[in-house]
Design a protein around this motif. Structure first.
Motif: not given
Length: 238
Positions: A83-84, A90-91, A112-116
């Motif tokens: 999942r990760v 995708k990010q 967005g990657v960092v936020s995820y």
């Protein structure tokens, strides 16, 4: 006392001799959550979906590993890593070129990657399971205090609370009590906390004294287990 949905575990926690009955409640929930996660439930699609999405915090990952169901944990982690990887791919694919930050402009959408990852690293399937029921347990403490004289006496007879749960009970009390009952509760809570912190502090002091040759022939009194009890009071570890 008429037992309702959550009154039994709450009463049982306050019946035990402990430096913090609220720690007892949370510990029991944690043990049940670990057993549930590593039991047959890990094969169920809805459970696997949530463990894949949320993952686990460091402390609960250690407890899951100690559970000895290594195959079950491997299957859970394989799904989580799948999942990760999919989410990060995708990010990162949708991110723009990383721009150097300035005083007047935020960094590009690659954050967005960092936020995820920050959100992922702060989530835990076990913590969420515990917190859902723990909040109801805390509400039950106030329900019983408000309605049951027997529980009020049991509350007053307990050995106090750890720092964390003393603050929690103090903070949420106005949501459940008002007027004279709120004052009575906070007075009881403060007295229990301070008197029992002093009791454990004094036991800890005597424990320290016993390492001095001048006290070698003195009795241990109640100090032999003072250190783990002090750790419960200060850090909620039981």
């Amino acid at each position: 006392m008429k037992e309702k949905l959550h009154t039994i575990p709450v009463n049982e926690a306050f019946d035990k001799v402990s430096e913090c009955p609220v720690c007892n409640m949370r510990k029991e929930l944690e043990e049940k959550a670990i057993d549930f996660t590593m039991g047959p439930s890990y094969m169920e699609d809805d459970v696997r979906g949530e463990t894949s999405r949320l993952g686990f915090c460091k402390s609960h990952m250690e407890l899951l590993y100690k559970n000895q169901n290594r195959l079950g944990l491997a299957l859970i982690l394989k799904s989580h890593m799948d999942r990760v990887i999919k989410d990060v791919e995708k990010q990162s694919a949708s991110s723009t070129k990383i721009a150097a930050p300035s005083l007047f402009k935020k960094q590009g959408s690659s954050l967005g990657v960092v936020s995820y990852m920050e959100k992922l690293n702060s989530s835990c399937y076990i913590c969420e399971m515990i917190n859902r029921t723990f909040e109801r347990y805390i509400a039950t403490v106030f329900y019983l205090y408000r309605h049951e004289e027997e529980f009020r006496q049991k509350f007053k007879a307990c050995q106090g609370f750890c720092n964390d749960h003393y603050a929690l009970l103090y903070k949420v009390a106005p949501k459940h009590l008002s007027g004279s009952q709120l004052k009575s509760f906070t007075d009881d809570l403060n007295l229990l906390y301070i008197e029992n912190m002093k009791r454990v502090r004094d036991d800890l002091e005597w424990f320290i004294n016993k390492f001095d040759y001048r006290y070698a022939n003195e009795p241990w009194k109640n100090s032999k287990d003072a250190l783990p009890r002090a750790i419960t009071k200060t850090n909620s570890i039981i």
